[in-house]
Design a protein around this motif. Sequence first.
Motif, PDB file in Angstrom:
ATOM      1  N   TYR A  65     -84.828 -30.865 -45.592  1.00  0.00           N
ATOM      2  CA  TYR A  65     -83.926 -30.500 -46.786  1.00  0.00           C
ATOM      3  C   TYR A  65     -83.179 -29.287 -46.141  1.00  0.00           C
ATOM      4  N   PHE A  66     -81.988 -29.612 -46.213  1.00  0.00           N
ATOM      5  CA  PHE A  66     -80.978 -28.144 -45.747  1.00  0.00           C
ATOM      6  C   PHE A  66     -80.905 -27.283 -46.778  1.00  0.00           C
ATOM      7  N   THR A  67     -81.294 -25.872 -46.252  1.00  0.00           N
ATOM      8  CA  THR A  67     -81.339 -24.971 -46.982  1.00  0.00           C
ATOM      9  C   THR A  67     -81.324 -23.556 -46.101  1.00  0.00           C
ATOM     10  N   THR A  68     -80.723 -22.394 -46.630  1.00  0.00           N
ATOM     11  CA  THR A  68     -80.632 -21.280 -45.954  1.00  0.00           C
ATOM     12  C   THR A  68     -81.117 -20.293 -47.041  1.00  0.00           C
ATOM     13  N   THR A  69     -81.987 -20.619 -47.951  1.00  0.00           N
ATOM     14  CA  THR A  69     -82.549 -19.773 -48.805  1.00  0.00           C
ATOM     15  C   THR A  69     -84.223 -19.798 -48.518  1.00  0.00           C
ATOM     16  N   LYS A  70     -84.516 -20.517 -47.885  1.00  0.00           N
ATOM     17  CA  LYS A  70     -86.060 -20.462 -47.350  1.00  0.00           C
ATOM     18  C   LYS A  70     -86.322 -20.669 -46.022  1.00  0.00           C
ATOM     19  N   PRO A  71     -87.397 -20.193 -45.749  1.00  0.00           N
ATOM     20  CA  PRO A  71     -87.783 -19.977 -44.308  1.00  0.00           C
ATOM     21  C   PRO A  71     -87.725 -21.322 -43.697  1.00  0.00           C
ATOM     22  N   ALA A  72     -87.226 -21.409 -42.611  1.00  0.00           N
ATOM     23  CA  ALA A  72     -87.120 -22.866 -41.863  1.00  0.00           C
ATOM     24  C   ALA A  72     -88.414 -23.227 -41.416  1.00  0.00           C
ATOM     25  N   ASN A  73     -88.665 -24.834 -41.676  1.00  0.00           N
ATOM     26  CA  ASN A  73     -89.884 -25.450 -41.229  1.00  0.00           C
ATOM     27  C   ASN A  73     -91.037 -25.069 -42.343  1.00  0.00           C
ATOM     28  N   THR A  74     -90.780 -24.631 -43.320  1.00  0.00           N
ATOM     29  CA  THR A  74     -91.693 -24.430 -44.405  1.00  0.00           C
ATOM     30  C   THR A  74     -91.639 -25.694 -45.521  1.00  0.00           C
ATOM     31  N   ILE A  75     -92.910 -26.043 -46.128  1.00  0.00           N
ATOM     32  CA  ILE A  75     -92.947 -26.838 -47.149  1.00  0.00           C
ATOM     33  C   ILE A  75     -92.510 -26.568 -48.046  1.00  0.00           C
ATOM     34  N   LEU A  76     -91.391 -27.150 -48.747  1.00  0.00           N
ATOM     35  CA  LEU A  76     -90.736 -26.956 -50.377  1.00  0.00           C
ATOM     36  C   LEU A  76     -91.517 -27.748 -51.352  1.00  0.00           C
ATOM     37  N   GLY A  86    -100.061 -42.228 -50.612  1.00  0.00           N
ATOM     38  CA  GLY A  86     -98.889 -41.780 -49.741  1.00  0.00           C
ATOM     39  C   GLY A  86     -98.728 -40.169 -49.879  1.00  0.00           C
ATOM     40  N   ILE A  87     -98.656 -39.606 -48.827  1.00  0.00           N
ATOM     41  CA  ILE A  87     -98.127 -38.003 -48.837  1.00  0.00           C
ATOM     42  C   ILE A  87     -96.875 -37.900 -48.472  1.00  0.00           C
ATOM     43  N   ARG A  88     -96.130 -37.267 -49.363  1.00  0.00           N
ATOM     44  CA  ARG A  88     -94.702 -37.201 -48.998  1.00  0.00           C
ATOM     45  C   ARG A  88     -94.647 -35.688 -49.042  1.00  0.00           C
ATOM     46  N   LEU A  89     -93.647 -35.029 -48.024  1.00  0.00           N
ATOM     47  CA  LEU A  89     -93.706 -33.635 -47.822  1.00  0.00           C
ATOM     48  C   LEU A  89     -91.854 -33.425 -47.440  1.00  0.00           C
ATOM     49  N   ILE A  90     -91.551 -32.368 -48.233  1.00  0.00           N
ATOM     50  CA  ILE A  90     -90.060 -31.919 -48.089  1.00  0.00           C
ATOM     51  C   ILE A  90     -90.088 -30.461 -47.268  1.00  0.00           C
ATOM     52  N   VAL A  91     -89.418 -30.414 -46.070  1.00  0.00           N
ATOM     53  CA  VAL A  91     -89.461 -29.504 -45.348  1.00  0.00           C
ATOM     54  C   VAL A  91     -88.133 -28.748 -45.294  1.00  0.00           C
ATOM     55  N   ALA A  92     -87.942 -27.482 -45.197  1.00  0.00           N
ATOM     56  CA  ALA A  92     -86.863 -26.703 -45.280  1.00  0.00           C
ATOM     57  C   ALA A  92     -86.299 -26.811 -43.659  1.00  0.00           C
ATOM     58  N   VAL A  93     -84.990 -26.955 -43.763  1.00  0.00           N
ATOM     59  CA  VAL A  93     -84.231 -26.967 -42.427  1.00  0.00           C
ATOM     60  C   VAL A  93     -82.845 -26.165 -42.328  1.00  0.00           C
ATOM     61  N   ALA A  94     -82.458 -25.592 -41.448  1.00  0.00           N
ATOM     62  CA  ALA A  94     -81.116 -24.970 -41.617  1.00  0.00           C
ATOM     63  C   ALA A  94     -80.088 -25.550 -40.549  1.00  0.00           C
ATOM     64  N   SER A  95     -80.529 -26.342 -39.635  1.00  0.00           N
ATOM     65  CA  SER A  95     -79.481 -26.880 -38.666  1.00  0.00           C
ATOM     66  C   SER A  95     -80.044 -28.215 -38.031  1.00  0.00           C
ATOM     67  N   ALA A  96     -79.232 -29.077 -37.543  1.00  0.00           N
ATOM     68  CA  ALA A  96     -79.408 -30.471 -37.152  1.00  0.00           C
ATOM     69  C   ALA A  96     -80.609 -30.274 -36.161  1.00  0.00           C
ATOM     70  N   GLU A  97     -80.679 -29.193 -35.222  1.00  0.00           N
ATOM     71  CA  GLU A  97     -81.792 -29.041 -34.172  1.00  0.00           C
ATOM     72  C   GLU A  97     -83.012 -28.803 -34.960  1.00  0.00           C
ATOM     73  N   GLU A  98     -83.149 -28.181 -36.226  1.00  0.00           N
ATOM     74  CA  GLU A  98     -84.284 -28.160 -36.787  1.00  0.00           C
ATOM     75  C   GLU A  98     -84.687 -29.345 -37.565  1.00  0.00           C
TER      76      GLU A  98
END
Length: 294
Positions: free
Chosen positions: A221-232, A247-259
């Motif tokens: 999930y693209f965001t710049t308000t949360k630390p990258a690679n953390t579970i939202l 089934g286990i589903r996780l949403i993870v913060a990313v700020a770039s395509a590389e992340e």
Amino acid sequence: MRPADNPEQRKRDPHLLLGPLTFLSVLAIMLASGAFLLSNAVTPEITVPDLTGRPFEQAVADLKKQGFTVEISPTPQTDRESWPVGTVIRTSPVAGSRVKTGRLIAVFVSADNAMIAVPDLTGLMLLDAENMLGRAGLGSPGAGGLMVGRKTWQTVDSPAGTILSQTPEAGVMVKSGSPVDLVIAVSEAADSMPNLVGMMLTEALDLLASKGCLADTVEPYFTTTKPANTILSQKPSPGARLGPEVGIRLIVAVASAEEMNAVHETTALRKAEKESRDASGMEPSADMPGEKAP
């Protein structure tokens, strides 16, 4: 009959009531004064000792023994000062001050530019502890924060991800960049879903692996308000029963395509590792979070 003895006269003359009212007012003032004096007597004042030049560990121990609350403030030396590292320069309030028991005393400790006091992390969530370590000492010239060292996961009846203990302890002076080892709580029920929100993705996957589980879906999930690679967010919710059908589903913060690509690579690698373990009948590694603290 005298006028003062006449009941009708008493009702009409308000001055006759001044006596009882004055007595009650004086009594109320006396009671309030007594309560004020009693409250001061319950919390006595004591003198802040002169700790200048003493090793800060001894100074802190003495202050706590006298009932003070202590805060350590590392103070880099200047050209005008020459104190051995780790000794007390001054306190606030200053030595000789009369203060109440339990008062916070700031202890200013001589430190070189790279020395940092380890913050108290107990009771914090893992992500908050990591952020606090990263900010430690940033107000001092040359200091660049601390880092998380070895993580040990302990099964206790505490919220998952809570810091139970740390090494070194709070207040110890260490060099900038030093690691701080943490003991972190894991849910007591082995078959229940832990609280992963705020954890780094790799830590969350490690914790799930210790329970024999794998995240079926990991969505960036693209965001710049949360630390990258953390579970939202997560599904199921913390405390839910786990099983092969869940089934286990996780949403993870990313700020770039590389992340985002790194998230996909990490989850693919973990899936391959689990399939390999399942095929060989191996248990999760002892280094994963299922281990208990010694």
